[in-house]
Scaffold this motif. Structure first.
Motif, PDB file in Angstrom:
ATOM      1  N   VAL A   1       5.283 -10.333   7.303  1.00 39.48           N
ATOM      2  CA  VAL A   1       6.236  -9.539   8.097  1.00 39.48           C
ATOM      3  C   VAL A   1       5.484  -8.560   8.995  1.00 39.48           C
ATOM      4  CG1 VAL A   1       7.944  -7.681   7.937  1.00 39.48           C
ATOM      5  CG2 VAL A   1       8.229  -9.767   6.580  1.00 39.48           C
ATOM      6  N   GLU A   2       4.448  -7.934   8.476  1.00 38.51           N
ATOM      7  CA  GLU A   2       3.689  -6.981   9.283  1.00 38.51           C
ATOM      8  C   GLU A   2       2.992  -7.690  10.447  1.00 38.51           C
ATOM      9  OE1 GLU A   2       3.122  -3.641  10.746  1.00 38.51           O
ATOM     10  OE2 GLU A   2       4.144  -3.718   8.818  1.00 38.51           O
ATOM     11  N   ARG A   3       2.464  -8.879  10.189  1.00 34.67           N
ATOM     12  CA  ARG A   3       1.852  -9.669  11.269  1.00 34.67           C
ATOM     13  C   ARG A   3       2.884 -10.016  12.334  1.00 34.67           C
ATOM     14  NH1 ARG A   3      -0.047 -14.847   8.887  1.00 34.67           N
ATOM     15  NH2 ARG A   3       0.051 -15.479  11.065  1.00 34.67           N
ATOM     16  N   MET A   4       4.083 -10.390  11.895  1.00 30.95           N
ATOM     17  CA  MET A   4       5.134 -10.752  12.851  1.00 30.95           C
ATOM     18  C   MET A   4       5.549  -9.556  13.693  1.00 30.95           C
ATOM     19  SD  MET A   4       7.773 -13.511  11.269  1.00 30.95           S
ATOM     20  CE  MET A   4       8.336 -12.582   9.864  1.00 30.95           C
ATOM     21  N   LEU A   5       5.669  -8.396  13.071  1.00 26.57           N
ATOM     22  CA  LEU A   5       6.091  -7.218  13.821  1.00 26.57           C
ATOM     23  C   LEU A   5       4.999  -6.737  14.778  1.00 26.57           C
ATOM     24  CD1 LEU A   5       8.117  -5.312  11.099  1.00 26.57           C
ATOM     25  CD2 LEU A   5       9.009  -6.390  13.164  1.00 26.57           C
ATOM     26  N   ASP A   6       3.741  -6.924  14.397  1.00 24.43           N
ATOM     27  CA  ASP A   6       2.646  -6.634  15.338  1.00 24.43           C
ATOM     28  C   ASP A   6       2.786  -7.524  16.571  1.00 24.43           C
ATOM     29  OD1 ASP A   6       1.490  -4.681  13.799  1.00 24.43           O
ATOM     30  OD2 ASP A   6      -0.015  -6.001  12.885  1.00 24.43           O
ATOM     31  N   ARG A   7       3.044  -8.803  16.328  1.00 25.60           N
ATOM     32  CA  ARG A   7       3.251  -9.741  17.435  1.00 25.60           C
ATOM     33  C   ARG A   7       4.471  -9.341  18.252  1.00 25.60           C
ATOM     34  NH1 ARG A   7       3.221 -15.544  17.784  1.00 25.60           N
ATOM     35  NH2 ARG A   7       1.238 -15.483  16.643  1.00 25.60           N
ATOM     36  N   ALA A   8       5.539  -8.925  17.563  1.00 21.24           N
ATOM     37  CA  ALA A   8       6.782  -8.546  18.247  1.00 21.24           C
ATOM     38  C   ALA A   8       6.570  -7.356  19.166  1.00 21.24           C
ATOM     39  CB  ALA A   8       7.873  -8.236  17.226  1.00 21.24           C
ATOM     40  N   ARG A   9       5.769  -6.392  18.707  1.00 18.51           N
ATOM     41  CA  ARG A   9       5.520  -5.204  19.537  1.00 18.51           C
ATOM     42  C   ARG A   9       4.784  -5.592  20.821  1.00 18.51           C
ATOM     43  NH1 ARG A   9       3.912  -3.413  14.255  1.00 18.51           N
ATOM     44  NH2 ARG A   9       5.659  -2.330  13.278  1.00 18.51           N
ATOM     45  N   GLU A  10       3.825  -6.520  20.683  1.00 16.74           N
ATOM     46  CA  GLU A  10       3.067  -6.959  21.858  1.00 16.74           C
ATOM     47  C   GLU A  10       3.973  -7.722  22.832  1.00 16.74           C
ATOM     48  OE1 GLU A  10      -0.123  -9.334  20.403  1.00 16.74           O
ATOM     49  OE2 GLU A  10      -1.016  -7.707  19.235  1.00 16.74           O
ATOM     50  N   THR A  11       4.706  -8.696  22.317  1.00 16.82           N
ATOM     51  CA  THR A  11       5.539  -9.523  23.190  1.00 16.82           C
ATOM     52  C   THR A  11       6.702  -8.720  23.758  1.00 16.82           C
ATOM     53  OG1 THR A  11       6.791 -10.329  21.256  1.00 16.82           O
ATOM     54  CG2 THR A  11       4.965 -11.679  22.024  1.00 16.82           C
ATOM     55  N   PHE A  12       7.196  -7.752  22.977  1.00 16.19           N
ATOM     56  CA  PHE A  12       8.305  -6.921  23.451  1.00 16.19           C
ATOM     57  C   PHE A  12       7.864  -6.106  24.668  1.00 16.19           C
ATOM     58  CE2 PHE A  12      10.891  -3.011  23.405  1.00 16.19           C
ATOM     59  CZ  PHE A  12      12.167  -3.559  23.387  1.00 16.19           C
ATOM     60  N   SER A  13       6.660  -5.572  24.599  1.00 13.37           N
ATOM     61  CA  SER A  13       6.138  -4.775  25.713  1.00 13.37           C
ATOM     62  C   SER A  13       6.013  -5.628  26.975  1.00 13.37           C
ATOM     63  CB  SER A  13       4.774  -4.196  25.332  1.00 13.37           C
ATOM     64  OG  SER A  13       4.199  -3.521  26.424  1.00 13.37           O
ATOM     65  N   VAL A  14       5.468  -6.821  26.814  1.00 15.25           N
ATOM     66  CA  VAL A  14       5.320  -7.740  27.962  1.00 15.25           C
ATOM     67  C   VAL A  14       6.692  -8.140  28.488  1.00 15.25           C
ATOM     68  CG1 VAL A  14       4.516 -10.041  28.652  1.00 15.25           C
ATOM     69  CG2 VAL A  14       3.089  -8.605  27.187  1.00 15.25           C
ATOM     70  N   HIS A  15       7.596  -8.433  27.566  1.00 10.69           N
ATOM     71  CA  HIS A  15       8.950  -8.849  27.924  1.00 10.69           C
ATOM     72  C   HIS A  15       9.661  -7.748  28.701  1.00 10.69           C
ATOM     73  CE1 HIS A  15      12.387 -11.525  27.389  1.00 10.69           C
ATOM     74  NE2 HIS A  15      13.125 -10.485  27.050  1.00 10.69           N
ATOM     75  N   GLN A  16       9.512  -6.492  28.252  1.00  9.47           N
ATOM     76  CA  GLN A  16      10.148  -5.363  28.919  1.00  9.47           C
ATOM     77  C   GLN A  16       9.584  -5.158  30.326  1.00  9.47           C
ATOM     78  OE1 GLN A  16      12.998  -4.899  27.255  1.00  9.47           O
ATOM     79  NE2 GLN A  16      12.745  -2.704  27.377  1.00  9.47           N
ATOM     80  N   GLN A  17       8.269  -5.316  30.450  1.00  5.06           N
ATOM     81  CA  GLN A  17       7.646  -5.160  31.760  1.00  5.06           C
ATOM     82  C   GLN A  17       8.154  -6.223  32.726  1.00  5.06           C
ATOM     83  OE1 GLN A  17       3.417  -5.238  31.095  1.00  5.06           O
ATOM     84  NE2 GLN A  17       3.455  -3.370  29.865  1.00  5.06           N
TER      85      GLN A  17
END
Length: 207
Positions: free
Chosen positions: A119-135
């Motif tokens: 779960v922690e690995r997934m959320l790390d990935r989510a934070r990265e992709t979320f930032s790119v997605h938002q940009q």
């Protein structure tokens, strides 16, 4: 434990109530926000793509299966990291989900430490992709403000064309090109041509 967990949201989709309860108890105890759903359909109705989140989903369910849910998310270009819960006979199927982008799969009965690490690995990935997605979403929203003519002018600015060349390309006056450039700069909140290029080209400009 804080009143508002800071670690992110974990969606759990499983038609087995005991599994949902077990995962919720475990993950809330680790300070994650957990949202449980008994079907893929109910999850899709409530899923908020603006959240930093990950998804744990059973591979076999009544109605829409976990595999079908993954396909729906892929069709919608969702950045949501996914992990599948599988039974012993589902491993070949789970491997196929990983080829489509799932981060991993866990077999029942799963180990608590293994799950929390995942779960922690997934959320790390989510934070990265979320930032790119938002940009990307922010960039698209800015570009959507442009008229068709302004988009044509911007395309030529990015290509390195001079005002006179742009005017010739589009059959308009240089003054009109200058007016369009000023409007484009204002609408995209750009102070310099370099700013303009970064917005127009997105990540490519930074590279």
């Amino acid at each position: 434990m804080s009143l508002i967990p800071k670690k992110g949201t974990v969606y759990v989709v499983d038609d087995d109530e005991a599994v949902r309860d077990s995962l919720q108890w475990l993950l809330e105890g680790k300070d994650y926000r957990v949202r449980c759903f008994d079907s893929a359909e109910s999850f899709l109705n409530r899923y908020d793509p603006r959240e930093v989140a990950c998804l744990i989903v059973d591979i076999r369910m009544e109605g829409m299966t976990g595999l079908e849910l993954q396909n729906r998310l892929l069709e919608g270009h969702s950045p949501l990291p996914v992990v599948f819960i599988t039974g012993h006979g589902d491993v070949p199927m789970a491997v196929d989900t990983m080829k489509k982008g799932a981060m991993d799969f866990i077999q029942k009965p799963f180990k608590e430490d293994q799950l929390v690490t995942l779960v922690e690995r997934m959320l790390d990935r989510a934070r990265e992709t979320f930032s790119v997605h938002q940009q990307a979403a922010s960039r698209e929203a800015l570009l959507a403000k442009l008229t068709l003519r302004e988009s044509q002018v911007l395309e030529r600015i990015v290509a390195g064309r001079l005002n006179k060349q742009i005017a010739d390309d589009l059959g308009i006056s240089i003054k009109t090109v200058e007016a369009h450039r000023a409007n484009i700069m204002e609408k995209l909140n750009a102070n310099t041509v370099a700013d303009l290029l970064k917005i127009a080209l997105g990540q490519a400009a930074k590279a």
